[in-house]
Design an enzyme around this catalytic site. Sequence first.
Site, PDB file in Angstrom:
ATOM      1  N   LEU A  33       0.824  -1.222   0.000  1.00 28.38           N
ATOM      2  CA  LEU A  33       0.000   0.000   0.000  1.00 28.38           C
ATOM      3  C   LEU A  33       0.856   1.269   0.000  1.00 28.38           C
ATOM      4  CD1 LEU A  33      -2.875  -1.100   2.455  1.00 28.38           C
ATOM      5  CD2 LEU A  33      -2.809  -1.281  -0.041  1.00 28.38           C
ATOM      6  N   SER A 124       7.761  -2.269 -19.510  1.00 33.48           N
ATOM      7  CA  SER A 124       7.300  -0.972 -20.016  1.00 33.48           C
ATOM      8  C   SER A 124       7.949  -0.669 -21.351  1.00 33.48           C
ATOM      9  CB  SER A 124       7.697   0.100 -18.996  1.00 33.48           C
ATOM     10  OG  SER A 124       7.565   1.378 -19.549  1.00 33.48           O
ATOM     11  N   THR A 126       9.265   1.857 -21.905  1.00 34.15           N
ATOM     12  CA  THR A 126      10.445   2.654 -21.564  1.00 34.15           C
ATOM     13  C   THR A 126      11.742   1.884 -21.880  1.00 34.15           C
ATOM     14  OG1 THR A 126      11.304   4.139 -19.861  1.00 34.15           O
ATOM     15  CG2 THR A 126      10.676   1.972 -19.121  1.00 34.15           C
ATOM     16  N   TYR A 148      14.494   4.183 -13.214  1.00 27.62           N
ATOM     17  CA  TYR A 148      13.251   3.397 -13.330  1.00 27.62           C
ATOM     18  C   TYR A 148      13.331   2.468 -14.542  1.00 27.62           C
ATOM     19  CZ  TYR A 148       8.526   2.246 -14.816  1.00 27.62           C
ATOM     20  OH  TYR A 148       7.413   1.561 -15.254  1.00 27.62           O
ATOM     21  N   LYS A 152      13.491  -1.928 -15.069  1.00 25.21           N
ATOM     22  CA  LYS A 152      12.688  -2.789 -15.952  1.00 25.21           C
ATOM     23  C   LYS A 152      13.611  -3.621 -16.849  1.00 25.21           C
ATOM     24  CE  LYS A 152       8.604  -1.585 -14.522  1.00 25.21           C
ATOM     25  NZ  LYS A 152       7.883  -2.510 -13.642  1.00 25.21           N
ATOM     26  N   ARG A 230       1.940   9.339 -28.459  1.00 28.09           N
ATOM     27  CA  ARG A 230       2.057   8.120 -27.647  1.00 28.09           C
ATOM     28  C   ARG A 230       0.946   7.142 -27.995  1.00 28.09           C
ATOM     29  NH1 ARG A 230       5.954  10.612 -26.872  1.00 28.09           N
ATOM     30  NH2 ARG A 230       7.003  11.162 -24.920  1.00 28.09           N
ATOM     31  N   ARG A 291       9.835  18.691 -22.234  1.00 28.74           N
ATOM     32  CA  ARG A 291      10.251  18.090 -20.959  1.00 28.74           C
ATOM     33  C   ARG A 291      11.548  17.322 -21.224  1.00 28.74           C
ATOM     34  NH1 ARG A 291       6.074  14.081 -17.951  1.00 28.74           N
ATOM     35  NH2 ARG A 291       6.292  12.930 -19.885  1.00 28.74           N
TER      36      ARG A 291
HETATM   37  P1  NAD Z   1       0.709   1.672  -9.061  1.00 27.75           P
HETATM   38  O1  NAD Z   1       1.720   2.442  -8.283  1.00 27.75           O
HETATM   39  O2  NAD Z   1      -0.686   2.176  -9.098  1.00 27.75           O
HETATM   40  O3  NAD Z   1       0.692   0.148  -8.559  1.00 27.75           O
HETATM   41  C1  NAD Z   1       1.822  -0.483  -8.021  1.00 27.75           C
HETATM   42  C2  NAD Z   1       1.393  -1.139  -6.729  1.00 27.75           C
HETATM   43  O4  NAD Z   1       2.507  -1.830  -6.162  1.00 27.75           O
HETATM   44  C3  NAD Z   1       0.901  -0.141  -5.669  1.00 27.75           C
HETATM   45  O5  NAD Z   1      -0.332  -0.585  -5.154  1.00 27.75           O
HETATM   46  C4  NAD Z   1       1.994  -0.161  -4.597  1.00 27.75           C
HETATM   47  O6  NAD Z   1       1.463   0.070  -3.314  1.00 27.75           O
HETATM   48  C5  NAD Z   1       2.544  -1.561  -4.762  1.00 27.75           C
HETATM   49  N1  NAD Z   1       3.940  -1.739  -4.356  1.00 27.75           N
HETATM   50  C6  NAD Z   1       5.007  -0.967  -4.682  1.00 27.75           C
HETATM   51  N2  NAD Z   1       6.129  -1.477  -4.134  1.00 27.75           N
HETATM   52  C7  NAD Z   1       5.761  -2.584  -3.450  1.00 27.75           C
HETATM   53  C8  NAD Z   1       6.460  -3.538  -2.681  1.00 27.75           C
HETATM   54  N3  NAD Z   1       7.779  -3.443  -2.475  1.00 27.75           N
HETATM   55  N4  NAD Z   1       5.770  -4.563  -2.113  1.00 27.75           N
HETATM   56  C9  NAD Z   1       4.419  -4.672  -2.288  1.00 27.75           C
HETATM   57  N5  NAD Z   1       3.709  -3.793  -3.012  1.00 27.75           N
HETATM   58  C10 NAD Z   1       4.371  -2.760  -3.587  1.00 27.75           C
HETATM   59  O7  NAD Z   1       1.291   1.521 -10.548  1.00 27.75           O
HETATM   60  P2  NAD Z   1       0.590   0.973 -11.861  1.00 27.75           P
HETATM   61  O8  NAD Z   1       0.440   2.125 -12.794  1.00 27.75           O
HETATM   62  O9  NAD Z   1      -0.570   0.144 -11.532  1.00 27.75           O
HETATM   63  O10 NAD Z   1       1.774   0.079 -12.428  1.00 27.75           O
HETATM   64  C11 NAD Z   1       1.868  -1.307 -12.177  1.00 27.75           C
HETATM   65  C12 NAD Z   1       3.152  -1.853 -12.796  1.00 27.75           C
HETATM   66  O11 NAD Z   1       3.141  -1.578 -14.192  1.00 27.75           O
HETATM   67  C13 NAD Z   1       4.421  -1.230 -12.255  1.00 27.75           C
HETATM   68  O12 NAD Z   1       5.407  -2.245 -12.160  1.00 27.75           O
HETATM   69  C14 NAD Z   1       4.801  -0.205 -13.304  1.00 27.75           C
HETATM   70  O13 NAD Z   1       6.182   0.026 -13.328  1.00 27.75           O
HETATM   71  C15 NAD Z   1       4.330  -0.914 -14.564  1.00 27.75           C
HETATM   72  N6  NAD Z   1       4.045   0.020 -15.655  1.00 27.75           N
HETATM   73  C16 NAD Z   1       3.141   1.026 -15.444  1.00 27.75           C
HETATM   74  C17 NAD Z   1       2.882   1.917 -16.482  1.00 27.75           C
HETATM   75  C18 NAD Z   1       1.923   3.060 -16.287  1.00 27.75           C
HETATM   76  O14 NAD Z   1       1.953   3.998 -17.102  1.00 27.75           O
HETATM   77  N7  NAD Z   1       1.062   3.059 -15.281  1.00 27.75           N
HETATM   78  C19 NAD Z   1       3.522   1.770 -17.712  1.00 27.75           C
HETATM   79  C20 NAD Z   1       4.416   0.714 -17.882  1.00 27.75           C
HETATM   80  C21 NAD Z   1       4.669  -0.161 -16.844  1.00 27.75           C
HETATM   81  C1  UD1 Z   2       5.776   8.216 -19.097  1.00 29.39           C
HETATM   82  C2  UD1 Z   2       7.008   7.841 -18.295  1.00 29.39           C
HETATM   83  C3  UD1 Z   2       7.655   6.614 -18.917  1.00 29.39           C
HETATM   84  C4  UD1 Z   2       6.657   5.469 -18.998  1.00 29.39           C
HETATM   85  C5  UD1 Z   2       5.462   5.950 -19.813  1.00 29.39           C
HETATM   86  C6  UD1 Z   2       4.378   4.889 -19.876  1.00 29.39           C
HETATM   87  C7  UD1 Z   2       7.767   9.979 -17.377  1.00 29.39           C
HETATM   88  C8  UD1 Z   2       8.788  11.075 -17.454  1.00 29.39           C
HETATM   89  N1  UD1 Z   2       7.908   8.987 -18.291  1.00 29.39           N
HETATM   90  O1  UD1 Z   2       6.220   8.703 -20.317  1.00 29.39           O
HETATM   91  O2  UD1 Z   2       8.751   6.189 -18.145  1.00 29.39           O
HETATM   92  O3  UD1 Z   2       7.249   4.368 -19.626  1.00 29.39           O
HETATM   93  O4  UD1 Z   2       4.889   7.115 -19.192  1.00 29.39           O
HETATM   94  O5  UD1 Z   2       3.717   4.837 -18.673  1.00 29.39           O
HETATM   95  O6  UD1 Z   2       6.921   9.960 -16.501  1.00 29.39           O
HETATM   96  N2  UD1 Z   2       2.778  15.769 -21.583  1.00 29.39           N
HETATM   97  C9  UD1 Z   2       2.459  17.111 -21.592  1.00 29.39           C
HETATM   98  N3  UD1 Z   2       2.092  17.707 -20.423  1.00 29.39           N
HETATM   99  C10 UD1 Z   2       2.013  17.026 -19.242  1.00 29.39           C
HETATM  100  C11 UD1 Z   2       2.337  15.649 -19.239  1.00 29.39           C
HETATM  101  C12 UD1 Z   2       2.731  15.057 -20.422  1.00 29.39           C
HETATM  102  O7  UD1 Z   2       2.513  17.758 -22.644  1.00 29.39           O
HETATM  103  O8  UD1 Z   2       1.685  17.634 -18.214  1.00 29.39           O
HETATM  104  C13 UD1 Z   2       3.134  15.101 -22.859  1.00 29.39           C
HETATM  105  C14 UD1 Z   2       4.510  14.462 -22.872  1.00 29.39           C
HETATM  106  O9  UD1 Z   2       5.469  15.361 -23.315  1.00 29.39           O
HETATM  107  C15 UD1 Z   2       4.283  13.304 -23.852  1.00 29.39           C
HETATM  108  C16 UD1 Z   2       2.821  12.924 -23.631  1.00 29.39           C
HETATM  109  O10 UD1 Z   2       2.213  14.063 -23.043  1.00 29.39           O
HETATM  110  O11 UD1 Z   2       4.438  13.740 -25.176  1.00 29.39           O
HETATM  111  C17 UD1 Z   2       2.631  11.735 -22.720  1.00 29.39           C
HETATM  112  O12 UD1 Z   2       3.328  11.966 -21.496  1.00 29.39           O
HETATM  113  P1  UD1 Z   2       3.255  10.927 -20.267  1.00 29.39           P
HETATM  114  O13 UD1 Z   2       1.845  10.641 -19.968  1.00 29.39           O
HETATM  115  O14 UD1 Z   2       4.110  11.469 -19.186  1.00 29.39           O
HETATM  116  O15 UD1 Z   2       3.864   9.575 -20.862  1.00 29.39           O
HETATM  117  P2  UD1 Z   2       5.325   9.282 -21.472  1.00 29.39           P
HETATM  118  O16 UD1 Z   2       5.990  10.520 -21.904  1.00 29.39           O
HETATM  119  O17 UD1 Z   2       5.149   8.228 -22.503  1.00 29.39           O
END
Ligand code: NAD
Ligand code: UD1
Length: 339
Positions: A33, A124, A126, A148, A152, A230, A291
Amino acid sequence: MRVLVTGGAGFIGSHTVVELLEADHQVVVVDNLSNSSLVALERVAGICGRAPAFAKVDICDKAGLRQVFAEHRPEAVVHFAGLKAVGESVEKPLSYYQNNIAGTATLCEVMAEHGVRQLVFSSSATVYGDPETLPIREDAPLGATNPYGRTKLFIEEMLRDLHVADPSWRIAILRYFNPIGAHSSGRIGEDPQGIPSNLFPFITQVAIGRRDRLQVFGDDYPTADGTGVRDYIHVVDLALGHLKALERLAAGPGLVTCNLGTGQGYSVLEMVKSFERVSGRKVPYEIIARRPGDIAACYADPSMAQKELGWTTIRSLDEMCRDGWRWQEGNPKGYSETE
Ligand code: NAD
Ligand code: UD1
């Protein structure tokens, strides 16, 4: 199937737990959490008519994990738990390496001890760094530009090594593009702490009046309208990809690596327009400088997921906006405003 979901109280995890429960799987959530609320799991129970089991355990806590495995005897693990804020990872690299990499190693050790070798891992887009060609295929060069992203990449390498050492492991590495939106009930959604760094939650917070205006990071990229492009994917489509991955792992051994994206890129301004049309709200914005670290465009070739998992996305950008807005409108302060 009995499925253990790490990070199941988080954004993507909670949506995946809903789909798992609705497909009649038994679910135990392990979450510390640190970035989520138990309210999310209460809402999951409300949507599904039954609750997942829950253990407040950190994935770095081996004894705690052992207890959960002994009690719930999972057959597979979907592993979301991890820290995900790029900026924070630059400031606190060790906590990212510890939490994400060491935590995953500990989880895999405990899995092996209990004879559980089916793992779906949240990677990701990323890991592609600044892509040389678009759309991005899984065999594109890999690289990371921040701690970060490196966590991954390293975890992916660790899982490939694990599979070489013991091919009885069944592993799906899923590389997510940009998950947004929310469950269609409006009961669960994304609840970022502090000022959102990602585009979609920032837009919904402007629309609800929590922020003045969106800052668009640059309009001089080599894209159709100059703003960043994106591959936004509805979080429910993404969640369903995990169920397909579990089915694939149950069918036979192997390690698969798949992009989970739609294959369609949208610019920042296209996103703003779609959101305004669907929500009926204005999203004032100003163009500011790029950014640092941002790339111009990023979108998936999703054909591997279709071939390997039999998975494709079905929800449009308008549906992502509509569902994300329903969540924001019904929960202006996220989970902190409970009934
Ligand atoms: P989130 O932060 O909402 O969910 C992650 C959850 O993991 C949270 O509930 C947090 O409390 C829990 N957590 C973190 N560290 C922990 C630990 N050590 N032990 C137990 N629980 C722990 O994030 P999300 O957006 O749901 O992302 C989930 C996964 O997907 C992550 O690994 C993230 O890196 C990956 N991911 C997310 C995105 C995105 O844009 N949201 C994109 C690519 C990959
Ligand atoms: C983010 C993460 C990246 C992750 C990806 C998918 C960051 C710096 N990078 O990147 O590690 O893999 O999400 O979850 O957080 N933008 C604006 N104004 C804002 C926010 C974003 O113009 O306030 C633009 C950005 O420049 C980009 C697009 O919106 O062109 C999407 O941004 P964002 O949602 O942060 O995603 P990623 O850039 O893909």
